[in-house]
Motif scaffolding. Structure first.
Motif: not given
Length: 171
Positions: A161-166
Motif C-alpha cells: 500500500v501507499t504509506l503517508a501522513t495526514v
C-alpha cells in the motif's frame, strides 16, 4: 478522476486511558485522525467509521459497554458518517463496508485507526481492498500496542500500500 473515502477503524474508548486495553500513543493518533476527518470533510471526501463489537464476552469491545463506543471526538468530527460494525480484523469480512463504499462511488481507500498491526493491516491488504484503485494508510493517524509493533506493521505494509501522513494525503 479518483473518488477516495477515509476509513476510520476502531477508534473506540477501550483503546484509551481508562479503557480495557489502552494502546501506545492513542491521543496523538486521535488528534491526527480528527485532522484527517476535518480535511476529508472540507474536500468532500466521505468518511466511514468502523466499530468492532465482540462476539460473546471478550476482554474488550463488549456490546453495551462504554468501551465499545466510538470515541466521542470522532463522532463529533464525523457526525453523519456511516458506521460499519465488524467482528473480524478485516473490516470487509462479513460486513457491509464494500457495499457502503460502492454506494458512495468510492474507488480509492484512505485507511487509519487502531490497531496498526491488526485491523488496519488486515483491512488495507484485504482481498476486497484489491478491488480499489489505490489504498493509502495514514501512519500518523494509526497506532497499536507499542511503537515498535506499529513500526513493524508499517514496514510490513510498505510493499502493498501507499504509506503517508495526514498532511501528505489530505492537506
Amino acid at each position: 478522476m479518483s473518488k477516495p473515502a477515509l476509513i476510520v477503524i476502531d477508534v473506540q474508548n477501550d483503546y484509551f486511558e481508562g479503557g480495557a486495553f489502552p494502546l501506545w500513543n492513542p491521543d496523538q493518533a486521535l488528534a491526527a485522525t480528527e485532522k484527517a476527518i476535518r480535511a476529508a470533510n472540507a474536500q468532500g471526501i466521505p468518511v466511514v467509521c468502523i466499530q468492532h463489537i465482540a462476539e460473546g464476552p471478550q476482554p474488550f469491545f463488549n456490546a453495551g459497554t462504554e468501551g465499545v463506543e466510538i470515541h466521542e471526538r470522532i463522532r463529533a468530527a464525523a457526525p453523519g458518517a456511516p458506521v460499519v460494525v465488524k467482528q473480524h480484523a478485516d473490516a470487509f469480512e462479513q460486513t457491509m463496508l464494500h457495499q457502503t463504499l460502492q454506494g458512495l462511488g468510492v474507488d480509492e481507500l484512505i485507511v487509519c485507526g487502531m490497531m496498526t498491526h491488526n485491523c488496519v493491516t488486515h483491512t488495507a491488504i484485504s482481498r476486497r481492498a484489491d478491488d480499489y484503485r489505490k489504498v493509502t494508510v495514514l501512519t500518523d493517524a494509526s497506532t497499536t500496542v507499542s511503537e515498535i509493533l506499529h513500526l513493524i506493521a508499517v514496514a510490513g505494509l510498505a510493499p502493498r500500500v501507499t504509506l503517508a501522513t495526514v498532511d501528505q494525503v489530505l492537506a
